[in-house]
Motif scaffolding. Sequence first.
Motif, mmCIF file in Angstrom:
data_model
loop_
_atom_site.group_PDB
_atom_site.id
_atom_site.type_symbol
_atom_site.label_atom_id
_atom_site.label_comp_id
_atom_site.label_asym_id
_atom_site.label_seq_id
_atom_site.Cartn_x
_atom_site.Cartn_y
_atom_site.Cartn_z
ATOM 1 N N ILE A 117 47.016 71.417 34.596
ATOM 2 C CA ILE A 117 46.806 70.297 35.502
ATOM 3 C C ILE A 117 47.396 69.050 34.850
ATOM 4 C CG2 ILE A 117 45.108 68.887 36.727
ATOM 5 C CD1 ILE A 117 43.159 71.342 36.313
ATOM 6 N N GLU A 118 48.359 68.426 35.532
ATOM 7 C CA GLU A 118 48.932 67.157 35.082
ATOM 8 C C GLU A 118 48.546 66.120 36.130
ATOM 9 O OE1 GLU A 118 53.114 67.312 34.090
ATOM 10 O OE2 GLU A 118 52.928 69.427 33.499
ATOM 11 N N THR A 119 47.641 65.216 35.777
ATOM 12 C CA THR A 119 47.198 64.229 36.754
ATOM 13 C C THR A 119 48.250 63.135 36.910
ATOM 14 O OG1 THR A 119 45.959 62.862 35.170
ATOM 15 C CG2 THR A 119 44.777 64.704 36.204
ATOM 16 N N PRO A 120 48.261 62.478 38.079
ATOM 17 C CA PRO A 120 49.249 61.429 38.310
ATOM 18 C C PRO A 120 49.024 60.214 37.413
ATOM 19 C CG PRO A 120 47.914 61.833 40.281
ATOM 20 C CD PRO A 120 47.379 62.686 39.204
ATOM 21 N N GLY A 121 50.075 59.439 37.239
ATOM 22 C CA GLY A 121 49.944 58.145 36.570
ATOM 23 C C GLY A 121 49.674 57.070 37.614
ATOM 24 N N GLY A 122 49.123 55.949 37.194
ATOM 25 C CA GLY A 122 48.880 54.840 38.106
ATOM 26 C C GLY A 122 50.161 54.066 38.365
ATOM 27 N N GLY A 123 50.231 53.391 39.505
ATOM 28 C CA GLY A 123 51.386 52.557 39.814
ATOM 29 C C GLY A 123 51.394 51.289 38.971
ATOM 30 N N GLY A 124 52.585 50.777 38.692
ATOM 31 C CA GLY A 124 52.716 49.546 37.916
ATOM 32 C C GLY A 124 52.447 48.318 38.767
ATOM 33 N N PHE A 125 52.225 47.187 38.098
ATOM 34 C CA PHE A 125 51.972 45.924 38.789
ATOM 35 C C PHE A 125 53.000 44.894 38.339
ATOM 36 C CE2 PHE A 125 50.165 41.666 38.862
ATOM 37 C CZ PHE A 125 49.771 41.564 40.195
ATOM 38 N N GLY A 126 53.678 44.285 39.285
ATOM 39 C CA GLY A 126 54.641 43.237 38.975
ATOM 40 C C GLY A 126 55.997 43.812 38.606
ATOM 41 N N SER A 127 57.033 43.095 38.959
ATOM 42 C CA SER A 127 58.384 43.536 38.644
ATOM 43 C C SER A 127 58.585 43.599 37.140
ATOM 44 C CB SER A 127 59.394 42.563 39.259
ATOM 45 O OG SER A 127 60.695 42.895 38.871
ATOM 46 N N PRO A 128 59.116 44.716 36.633
ATOM 47 C CA PRO A 128 59.301 44.852 35.189
ATOM 48 C C PRO A 128 60.148 43.726 34.587
ATOM 49 C CG PRO A 128 59.739 46.942 36.272
ATOM 50 C CD PRO A 128 59.561 45.907 37.353
ATOM 51 N N SER A 129 61.039 43.121 35.379
ATOM 52 C CA SER A 129 61.925 42.089 34.845
ATOM 53 C C SER A 129 61.427 40.676 35.100
ATOM 54 C CB SER A 129 63.320 42.247 35.445
ATOM 55 O OG SER A 129 63.247 42.122 36.851
ATOM 56 N N SER A 130 60.303 40.535 35.827
ATOM 57 C CA SER A 130 59.866 39.193 36.219
ATOM 58 C C SER A 130 59.239 38.416 35.074
ATOM 59 C CB SER A 130 58.877 39.267 37.386
ATOM 60 O OG SER A 130 57.631 39.770 36.946
ATOM 61 N N GLY A 131 58.620 39.118 34.125
ATOM 62 C CA GLY A 131 57.981 38.441 33.011
ATOM 63 C C GLY A 131 56.766 37.640 33.415
ATOM 64 N N VAL A 132 56.237 37.863 34.602
ATOM 65 C CA VAL A 132 55.060 37.125 35.062
ATOM 66 C C VAL A 132 53.889 37.452 34.157
ATOM 67 C CG1 VAL A 132 53.438 36.862 36.969
ATOM 68 C CG2 VAL A 132 55.869 37.110 37.448
ATOM 69 N N SER A 133 53.239 36.427 33.641
ATOM 70 C CA SER A 133 52.108 36.674 32.757
ATOM 71 C C SER A 133 50.813 36.135 33.320
ATOM 72 C CB SER A 133 52.355 36.067 31.370
ATOM 73 O OG SER A 133 52.518 34.675 31.499
ATOM 74 N N SER A 134 50.865 35.352 34.382
ATOM 75 C CA SER A 134 49.657 34.804 34.974
ATOM 76 C C SER A 134 49.407 35.505 36.294
ATOM 77 C CB SER A 134 49.812 33.299 35.196
ATOM 78 O OG SER A 134 48.657 32.797 35.816
ATOM 79 N N VAL A 135 48.259 36.134 36.416
ATOM 80 C CA VAL A 135 47.928 36.901 37.598
ATOM 81 C C VAL A 135 46.613 36.379 38.146
ATOM 82 C CG1 VAL A 135 47.485 39.222 38.472
ATOM 83 C CG2 VAL A 135 49.082 38.900 36.595
ATOM 84 N N SER A 136 46.540 36.171 39.465
ATOM 85 C CA SER A 136 45.314 35.651 40.070
ATOM 86 C C SER A 136 44.179 36.660 39.933
ATOM 87 C CB SER A 136 45.549 35.345 41.552
ATOM 88 O OG SER A 136 45.626 36.555 42.293
ATOM 89 N N SER A 137 42.955 36.165 40.043
ATOM 90 C CA SER A 137 41.777 37.019 39.923
ATOM 91 C C SER A 137 41.768 38.110 40.988
ATOM 92 C CB SER A 137 40.517 36.159 40.029
ATOM 93 O OG SER A 137 39.367 36.963 39.976
ATOM 94 N N ALA A 138 42.132 37.756 42.226
ATOM 95 C CA ALA A 138 42.157 38.750 43.308
ATOM 96 C C ALA A 138 43.191 39.828 43.023
ATOM 97 C CB ALA A 138 42.448 38.077 44.645
ATOM 98 N N ALA A 139 44.347 39.416 42.513
ATOM 99 C CA ALA A 139 45.393 40.391 42.193
ATOM 100 C C ALA A 139 44.943 41.292 41.055
ATOM 101 C CB ALA A 139 46.690 39.686 41.832
ATOM 102 N N LYS A 140 44.214 40.752 40.069
ATOM 103 C CA LYS A 140 43.707 41.565 38.957
ATOM 104 C C LYS A 140 42.742 42.626 39.472
ATOM 105 C CE LYS A 140 44.083 38.446 35.036
ATOM 106 N NZ LYS A 140 43.354 37.697 34.022
ATOM 107 N N THR A 141 41.877 42.253 40.401
ATOM 108 C CA THR A 141 40.920 43.211 40.954
ATOM 109 C C THR A 141 41.651 44.328 41.681
ATOM 110 O OG1 THR A 141 39.274 41.479 41.195
ATOM 111 C CG2 THR A 141 38.945 43.475 42.504
ATOM 112 N N LEU A 142 42.645 43.956 42.502
ATOM 113 C CA LEU A 142 43.432 44.966 43.209
ATOM 114 C C LEU A 142 44.205 45.823 42.220
ATOM 115 C CD1 LEU A 142 44.536 46.251 45.762
ATOM 116 C CD2 LEU A 142 46.275 44.461 45.829
ATOM 117 N N ALA A 143 44.802 45.204 41.221
ATOM 118 C CA ALA A 143 45.578 45.952 40.236
ATOM 119 C C ALA A 143 44.707 46.922 39.465
ATOM 120 C CB ALA A 143 46.276 44.996 39.274
ATOM 121 N N ALA A 144 43.471 46.545 39.165
ATOM 122 C CA ALA A 144 42.579 47.435 38.419
ATOM 123 C C ALA A 144 42.351 48.727 39.176
ATOM 124 C CB ALA A 144 41.251 46.742 38.137
#
Length: 161
Positions: A117-144
Amino acid sequence: DFDGCDAVHTNMTNTRLTDPEVLENRYPVRLETFEIRKGSGGKGTHRGGDGIVREIRFLEPMTASIVSNRRKIAPYGISGGSPGAVGINRLIKNNGEVKELSHRAECKMEPGDIFRIETPGGGGFGSPSSGVSSVSSAAKTLAASVLGAGESSGGSFYVSA
């Protein structure tokens, strides 16, 4: 700001994760592999969590069933993040034959056969090239909820003698 958690797995016999000692004590099986599925999480400013790999060797004839998700459609990334890897279910016969299994399957297992059994990986958050480091609280909850290796995406695994 955080990456997804690795090895998040639920619904293994309707618990968060069955300990190897419990599995081997209750059934005539041996857990031969239990590891993080490196690279299965999606890329992003915050990568998705990696899934897990479990290989269960059967020591007696039994029937094994699996009910799982995310075997055809990958866990999606959000805000430009890449999807995680799909999960894979395999039956490896004691003669070396390998059979790909669907998201829902039942197999007659013989001594020496391995259920992988190989379980799936989770989806990434934010464009890999964007370098965004500040994420809103609502986005963090959704990303979690997206970044983890997937509640109910790993699947339920049952054995019977």
